[in-house]
Design a protein around this motif. Structure first.
Motif, PDB file in Angstrom:
ATOM      1  N   GLU A   1       2.182   6.495  -7.054  1.00 41.98           N
ATOM      2  CA  GLU A   1       1.195   7.530  -7.376  1.00 41.98           C
ATOM      3  C   GLU A   1       1.826   8.917  -7.338  1.00 41.98           C
ATOM      4  O   GLU A   1       1.569   9.751  -8.222  1.00 41.98           O
ATOM      5  CB  GLU A   1       0.040   7.442  -6.391  1.00 41.98           C
ATOM      6  CG  GLU A   1      -1.051   8.493  -6.599  1.00 41.98           C
ATOM      7  CD  GLU A   1      -2.138   8.392  -5.540  1.00 41.98           C
ATOM      8  OE1 GLU A   1      -2.423   9.425  -4.890  1.00 41.98           O
ATOM      9  OE2 GLU A   1      -2.669   7.281  -5.357  1.00 41.98           O
ATOM     10  N   ASN A   2       2.665   9.174  -6.344  1.00 46.01           N
ATOM     11  CA  ASN A   2       3.319  10.485  -6.248  1.00 46.01           C
ATOM     12  C   ASN A   2       4.228  10.754  -7.438  1.00 46.01           C
ATOM     13  O   ASN A   2       4.302  11.891  -7.940  1.00 46.01           O
ATOM     14  CB  ASN A   2       4.132  10.569  -4.950  1.00 46.01           C
ATOM     15  CG  ASN A   2       3.249  10.625  -3.722  1.00 46.01           C
ATOM     16  OD1 ASN A   2       2.128  11.138  -3.771  1.00 46.01           O
ATOM     17  ND2 ASN A   2       3.741  10.088  -2.610  1.00 46.01           N
TER      18      ASN A   2
ATOM     19  N   SER B   1       2.494   1.750  -3.321  1.00 53.00           N
ATOM     20  CA  SER B   1       1.525   2.291  -4.286  1.00 53.00           C
ATOM     21  C   SER B   1       1.406   3.813  -4.161  1.00 53.00           C
ATOM     22  O   SER B   1       1.241   4.520  -5.162  1.00 53.00           O
ATOM     23  CB  SER B   1       0.148   1.646  -4.071  1.00 53.00           C
ATOM     24  OG  SER B   1       0.192   0.271  -4.354  1.00 53.00           O
ATOM     25  N   LYS B   2       1.498   4.324  -2.927  1.00 54.03           N
ATOM     26  CA  LYS B   2       1.455   5.770  -2.718  1.00 54.03           C
ATOM     27  C   LYS B   2       2.667   6.457  -3.344  1.00 54.03           C
ATOM     28  O   LYS B   2       2.555   7.532  -3.938  1.00 54.03           O
ATOM     29  CB  LYS B   2       1.396   6.086  -1.221  1.00 54.03           C
ATOM     30  CG  LYS B   2       0.108   5.650  -0.538  1.00 54.03           C
ATOM     31  CD  LYS B   2       0.170   5.918   0.956  1.00 54.03           C
ATOM     32  CE  LYS B   2      -1.082   5.407   1.662  1.00 54.03           C
ATOM     33  NZ  LYS B   2      -0.993   5.600   3.139  1.00 54.03           N
ATOM     34  N   ILE B   3       3.822   5.823  -3.224  1.00 55.51           N
ATOM     35  CA  ILE B   3       5.032   6.392  -3.832  1.00 55.51           C
ATOM     36  C   ILE B   3       4.913   6.378  -5.347  1.00 55.51           C
ATOM     37  O   ILE B   3       5.264   7.372  -6.013  1.00 55.51           O
ATOM     38  CB  ILE B   3       6.277   5.599  -3.367  1.00 55.51           C
ATOM     39  CG1 ILE B   3       6.527   5.867  -1.879  1.00 55.51           C
ATOM     40  CG2 ILE B   3       7.510   5.973  -4.192  1.00 55.51           C
ATOM     41  CD1 ILE B   3       7.673   5.083  -1.283  1.00 55.51           C
TER      42      ILE B   3
ATOM     43  N   VAL C   1       5.403  16.024  -2.026  1.00 52.45           N
ATOM     44  CA  VAL C   1       4.974  14.916  -1.179  1.00 52.45           C
ATOM     45  C   VAL C   1       6.073  13.858  -1.100  1.00 52.45           C
ATOM     46  O   VAL C   1       6.387  13.337  -0.021  1.00 52.45           O
ATOM     47  CB  VAL C   1       3.673  14.286  -1.713  1.00 52.45           C
ATOM     48  CG1 VAL C   1       3.268  13.078  -0.845  1.00 52.45           C
ATOM     49  CG2 VAL C   1       2.552  15.311  -1.741  1.00 52.45           C
TER      50      VAL C   1
ATOM     51  N   LYS D   1       4.030  14.569  -7.872  1.00 52.72           N
ATOM     52  CA  LYS D   1       3.859  15.220  -6.565  1.00 52.72           C
ATOM     53  C   LYS D   1       5.206  15.232  -5.848  1.00 52.72           C
ATOM     54  O   LYS D   1       5.449  14.506  -4.886  1.00 52.72           O
ATOM     55  CB  LYS D   1       2.804  14.485  -5.731  1.00 52.72           C
ATOM     56  CG  LYS D   1       1.391  14.528  -6.324  1.00 52.72           C
ATOM     57  CD  LYS D   1       0.405  13.785  -5.422  1.00 52.72           C
ATOM     58  CE  LYS D   1      -1.012  13.846  -5.959  1.00 52.72           C
ATOM     59  NZ  LYS D   1      -1.970  13.098  -5.106  1.00 52.72           N
TER      60      LYS D   1
ATOM     61  N   GLN E   1       0.825  -1.206   0.000  1.00 57.77           N
ATOM     62  CA  GLN E   1       0.000   0.000   0.000  1.00 57.77           C
ATOM     63  C   GLN E   1       0.863   1.261   0.000  1.00 57.77           C
ATOM     64  O   GLN E   1       0.591   2.222  -0.741  1.00 57.77           O
ATOM     65  CB  GLN E   1      -0.923  -0.001   1.216  1.00 57.77           C
ATOM     66  CG  GLN E   1      -1.995  -1.075   1.177  1.00 57.77           C
ATOM     67  CD  GLN E   1      -2.767  -1.173   2.478  1.00 57.77           C
ATOM     68  OE1 GLN E   1      -2.497  -0.455   3.431  1.00 57.77           O
ATOM     69  NE2 GLN E   1      -3.724  -2.091   2.544  1.00 57.77           N
ATOM     70  N   ASN E   2       1.908   1.255   0.822  1.00 54.02           N
ATOM     71  CA  ASN E   2       2.790   2.424   0.877  1.00 54.02           C
ATOM     72  C   ASN E   2       3.585   2.594  -0.417  1.00 54.02           C
ATOM     73  O   ASN E   2       3.840   3.712  -0.852  1.00 54.02           O
ATOM     74  CB  ASN E   2       3.748   2.297   2.067  1.00 54.02           C
ATOM     75  CG  ASN E   2       3.038   2.473   3.394  1.00 54.02           C
ATOM     76  OD1 ASN E   2       2.100   3.250   3.502  1.00 54.02           O
ATOM     77  ND2 ASN E   2       3.469   1.742   4.410  1.00 54.02           N
TER      78      ASN E   2
END
Length: 279
Positions: free
Chosen positions: A253-254, A249-251, A262, A259, A246-247
């Motif tokens: 996405e950034n 995936s956030k990276i 972020v 981003k 999950q984490n």
């Protein structure tokens, strides 16, 4: 005090070296007679046999076998022991060991020294492997306090820093800081060699330096140990892998959405926090 060690590999052998140097009478047991002979030649132990009966007069026994052999080893040795003999282990998973181990033997104490190298076998045993290493005791409600104190005293005498935890919290913690890194590191190597281009693989191999060496080390180590981590700490490791996913995936996405602020915050935070894991 006579101390027994079942399993004379890297951990058991290094433990024997330190305890023998401190003057303890150390009795080793290994499946291989050749291992016993090496242990005797190197003064890792005072006595060594392939027969568990040699442990009859011991006061404290360390089970230093692979995880899958810890409980069978306890079952095999207890018929030779005095009820006062203390048994402990060095396994990196405690939940599947401690409760059953305590049912088998009332003077059982789960312990886990966080020490080791990439090497295996009695030939790799070394002095001071446990110096300044954290060691966790994992008592449950009916664990003997006297047995705990004795085990802690021995680990402390060879340089360990002692901590106490429940088996469950221990397994969650080592899943994050030990078992998850093995899987991530292994996946790094696996991904690099399966990217669809042999030319790219070859160039990557030629260019790989300290960064790749550091991050791939544990993924290129002991296969048996890595597999047992997954088998015996399956539930906690899966939870960690899913949260890690999950984490990650956030990276992703950034980066996809550019981003950068972020991402910079994440990298700044990780830079600040890393020293807290390396005390």
């Amino acid at each position: 005090m006579k101390i027994g060690i079942v399993g004379l590999g890297l951990i058991g052998g290094s433990l024997g070296l330190d305890l023998t140097r401190l003057g303890y009478h150390v009795i080793g047991v290994s499946r291989q007679l050749s291992t016993c002979n090496i242990a005797l030649e190197r003064n890792i132990v005072t006595q060594a046999e392939v027969d568990f009966a040699i442990l009859e007069q011991t006061d404290l026994i360390f089970i230093c076998t692979p995880i899958e052999s810890i409980l069978p080893s306890i079952e095999n040795i207890i018929k030779y022991l005095s009820p006062q003999t203390i048994i402990t282990d060095v396994g990196s998973v405690k939940g599947s060991i401690v409760h059953q181990g305590t049912q088998l033997w009332q003077n059982f104490v789960g312990s886990h020294p966080m020490a080791g190298t990439a090497n295996q076998g009695v030939e790799s045993a070394e002095f001071d492997l446990f110096k300044n290493a954290p060691c966790v005791l994992t008592p449950i409600r009916n664990t003997s306090l006297t047995a705990m104190e004795t085990v802690a005293k021995i680990w402390t005498s060879i340089g360990c820093k002692m901590y106490n935890s429940t088996p469950e919290i221990h397994d969650r913690a080592v899943a994050w800081i030990s078992h998850l890194p093995v899987m991530i590191s292994a996946n790094l190597i696996y991904s690099c060699i399966n990217n669809g281009s042999q030319e790219l693989v070859k160039l990557s191999q030629n260019l790989a330096s300290s960064g790749f060496r550091d991050t791939s080390r544990v993924g290129g180590g002991n296969v048996e140990l890595g597999l047992m981590m997954a088998q015996y700490n399956r539930y906690e490791l899966l939870n960690c892998l899913k949260e890690y996913q999950q984490n990650l995936s956030k990276i992703i996405e950034n980066i996809e959405q550019e981003k950068w602020t972020v991402l910079e915050d994440i990298l700044t935070k990780t830079k600040e926090e890393r020293p807290n894991f390396l005390k």
